[in-house]
Design a protein around this motif. Structure first.
Motif, PDB file in Angstrom:
ATOM      1  N   GLN A  46      10.016 -32.340 -34.490  1.00  0.00           N
ATOM      2  CA  GLN A  46      10.718 -33.465 -33.907  1.00  0.00           C
ATOM      3  C   GLN A  46      10.146 -33.778 -32.536  1.00  0.00           C
ATOM      4  OE1 GLN A  46      12.859 -35.037 -35.687  1.00  0.00           O
ATOM      5  NE2 GLN A  46      13.744 -36.499 -34.258  1.00  0.00           N
ATOM      6  N   VAL A  47      10.015 -35.050 -32.245  1.00  0.00           N
ATOM      7  CA  VAL A  47       9.485 -35.503 -30.957  1.00  0.00           C
ATOM      8  C   VAL A  47      10.570 -36.269 -30.225  1.00  0.00           C
ATOM      9  CG1 VAL A  47       7.766 -36.960 -29.829  1.00  0.00           C
ATOM     10  CG2 VAL A  47       7.142 -35.652 -31.870  1.00  0.00           C
ATOM     11  N   GLN A  48      10.797 -35.923 -28.994  1.00  0.00           N
ATOM     12  CA  GLN A  48      11.727 -36.679 -28.153  1.00  0.00           C
ATOM     13  C   GLN A  48      10.932 -37.450 -27.113  1.00  0.00           C
ATOM     14  OE1 GLN A  48      14.572 -33.683 -26.751  1.00  0.00           O
ATOM     15  NE2 GLN A  48      16.026 -34.412 -28.281  1.00  0.00           N
ATOM     16  N   LEU A  49      11.279 -38.721 -26.963  1.00  0.00           N
ATOM     17  CA  LEU A  49      10.595 -39.607 -26.025  1.00  0.00           C
ATOM     18  C   LEU A  49      11.608 -40.163 -25.037  1.00  0.00           C
ATOM     19  CD1 LEU A  49       8.518 -41.597 -28.683  1.00  0.00           C
ATOM     20  CD2 LEU A  49       7.742 -39.680 -27.293  1.00  0.00           C
ATOM     21  N   VAL A  50      11.276 -40.090 -23.767  1.00  0.00           N
ATOM     22  CA  VAL A  50      12.177 -40.585 -22.722  1.00  0.00           C
ATOM     23  C   VAL A  50      11.422 -41.580 -21.853  1.00  0.00           C
ATOM     24  CG1 VAL A  50      13.644 -39.995 -20.779  1.00  0.00           C
ATOM     25  CG2 VAL A  50      13.485 -38.441 -22.737  1.00  0.00           C
ATOM     26  N   PHE A  56       0.759 -33.163 -27.757  1.00  0.00           N
ATOM     27  CA  PHE A  56       0.883 -34.594 -27.463  1.00  0.00           C
ATOM     28  C   PHE A  56      -0.401 -35.338 -27.798  1.00  0.00           C
ATOM     29  CE2 PHE A  56       2.411 -38.292 -25.337  1.00  0.00           C
ATOM     30  CZ  PHE A  56       1.363 -38.803 -24.593  1.00  0.00           C
ATOM     31  N   SER A  57      -1.531 -34.699 -27.593  1.00  0.00           N
ATOM     32  CA  SER A  57      -2.815 -35.386 -27.680  1.00  0.00           C
ATOM     33  C   SER A  57      -3.139 -35.937 -29.065  1.00  0.00           C
ATOM     34  CB  SER A  57      -3.936 -34.467 -27.214  1.00  0.00           C
ATOM     35  OG  SER A  57      -3.994 -33.312 -28.036  1.00  0.00           O
ATOM     36  N   ILE A  58      -2.490 -35.448 -30.099  1.00  0.00           N
ATOM     37  CA  ILE A  58      -2.833 -35.899 -31.444  1.00  0.00           C
ATOM     38  C   ILE A  58      -2.118 -37.193 -31.820  1.00  0.00           C
ATOM     39  CG2 ILE A  58      -3.249 -33.551 -32.229  1.00  0.00           C
ATOM     40  CD1 ILE A  58      -0.602 -33.653 -33.745  1.00  0.00           C
ATOM     41  N   TYR A  59      -1.151 -37.593 -31.015  1.00  0.00           N
ATOM     42  CA  TYR A  59      -0.337 -38.759 -31.346  1.00  0.00           C
ATOM     43  C   TYR A  59      -0.959 -40.057 -30.838  1.00  0.00           C
ATOM     44  CZ  TYR A  59       3.454 -35.726 -32.821  1.00  0.00           C
ATOM     45  OH  TYR A  59       4.207 -34.797 -33.489  1.00  0.00           O
ATOM     46  N   THR A  60      -0.879 -41.082 -31.658  1.00  0.00           N
ATOM     47  CA  THR A  60      -1.108 -42.436 -31.173  1.00  0.00           C
ATOM     48  C   THR A  60       0.179 -42.887 -30.493  1.00  0.00           C
ATOM     49  OG1 THR A  60      -2.724 -43.068 -32.840  1.00  0.00           O
ATOM     50  CG2 THR A  60      -1.457 -44.845 -31.850  1.00  0.00           C
ATOM     51  N   MET A  61       0.044 -43.353 -29.269  1.00  0.00           N
ATOM     52  CA  MET A  61       1.211 -43.760 -28.484  1.00  0.00           C
ATOM     53  C   MET A  61       1.198 -45.275 -28.293  1.00  0.00           C
ATOM     54  SD  MET A  61       2.676 -40.907 -28.028  1.00  0.00           S
ATOM     55  CE  MET A  61       3.993 -41.490 -26.950  1.00  0.00           C
ATOM     56  N   ALA A  88       5.730 -42.879 -30.802  1.00  0.00           N
ATOM     57  CA  ALA A  88       4.714 -41.867 -31.071  1.00  0.00           C
ATOM     58  C   ALA A  88       4.479 -41.824 -32.576  1.00  0.00           C
ATOM     59  CB  ALA A  88       5.158 -40.504 -30.567  1.00  0.00           C
ATOM     60  N   ARG A  89       3.214 -41.832 -32.956  1.00  0.00           N
ATOM     61  CA  ARG A  89       2.905 -41.839 -34.394  1.00  0.00           C
ATOM     62  C   ARG A  89       1.811 -40.826 -34.698  1.00  0.00           C
ATOM     63  NH1 ARG A  89      -1.030 -44.430 -37.231  1.00  0.00           N
ATOM     64  NH2 ARG A  89      -1.561 -45.805 -35.486  1.00  0.00           N
ATOM     65  N   TYR A  90       2.061 -40.047 -35.763  1.00  0.00           N
ATOM     66  CA  TYR A  90       1.035 -39.140 -36.264  1.00  0.00           C
ATOM     67  C   TYR A  90       1.195 -39.045 -37.764  1.00  0.00           C
ATOM     68  CZ  TYR A  90      -1.707 -34.990 -37.288  1.00  0.00           C
ATOM     69  OH  TYR A  90      -2.640 -34.125 -37.821  1.00  0.00           O
ATOM     70  N   SER A  91       0.163 -39.371 -38.483  1.00  0.00           N
ATOM     71  CA  SER A  91       0.219 -39.405 -39.946  1.00  0.00           C
ATOM     72  C   SER A  91       1.329 -40.370 -40.352  1.00  0.00           C
ATOM     73  CB  SER A  91       0.436 -37.997 -40.487  1.00  0.00           C
ATOM     74  OG  SER A  91       0.375 -38.005 -41.899  1.00  0.00           O
ATOM     75  N   ASN A  92       2.287 -39.923 -41.150  1.00  0.00           N
ATOM     76  CA  ASN A  92       3.365 -40.804 -41.596  1.00  0.00           C
ATOM     77  C   ASN A  92       4.642 -40.649 -40.783  1.00  0.00           C
ATOM     78  OD1 ASN A  92       1.858 -41.955 -43.707  1.00  0.00           O
ATOM     79  ND2 ASN A  92       2.274 -40.184 -45.001  1.00  0.00           N
ATOM     80  N   SER A  93       4.570 -39.978 -39.671  1.00  0.00           N
ATOM     81  CA  SER A  93       5.750 -39.726 -38.837  1.00  0.00           C
ATOM     82  C   SER A  93       5.769 -40.654 -37.634  1.00  0.00           C
ATOM     83  CB  SER A  93       5.750 -38.276 -38.352  1.00  0.00           C
ATOM     84  OG  SER A  93       5.814 -37.390 -39.447  1.00  0.00           O
ATOM     85  N   TYR A  94       6.926 -41.297 -37.435  1.00  0.00           N
ATOM     86  CA  TYR A  94       7.135 -42.184 -36.308  1.00  0.00           C
ATOM     87  C   TYR A  94       8.328 -41.694 -35.508  1.00  0.00           C
ATOM     88  CZ  TYR A  94       4.155 -45.834 -38.376  1.00  0.00           C
ATOM     89  OH  TYR A  94       3.106 -46.546 -38.881  1.00  0.00           O
TER      90      TYR A  94
END
Length: 115
Positions: free
Chosen positions: A1-5, A29-34, A97-103
């Protein structure tokens, strides 16, 4: 799970600047497209700008030359520098934040530009 503030929103006059920040609680964090999205009242959410894991960026035509997206992987933070703000930039701005099929989405921060 990713939390964004998100933070940095507020009220600014036309022509002014704001810098939005989005801090992520995630192990790699570095693997995510932001990305930054925005949603104005009565309108659909739209992509503002994105930055890939490799640092490549793209931006909506409406903000090119005015907004700049950047990231600091050491701080797990993505930024949106907004210059020459216009009243039509008024919206709630969301971090994604997106990585693979997770948003994952942040809670949003309000940006209001007065004329």
């Amino acid at each position: 799970q990713v939390q964004l503030v998100e933070s940095g929103g507020g009220l600014v006059q036309a022509g002014g600047s704001l810098r939005l920040s989005c801090a992520a609680s995630v192990s790699i964090f570095s693997i995510y497209t932001m990305s930054w999205y925005r949603q104005a009242p009565g309108k659909q959410r739209e992509l503002v700008a994105a930055i890939s894991s490799g640092g490549g960026t793209n931006a909506a035509d409406s903000v090119k030359g005015r907004f700049t997206i950047s990231r600091d992987n050491a701080k797990s933070t993505v930024y949106l520098q907004m210059n020459s703000l216009k009243p039509e930039d008024t919206a709630v701005y969301y971090c994604n934040a997106r990585y693979s099929n997770s948003y994952f989405w942040g809670q949003g921060t309000q940006v209001t530009v007065s004329s």
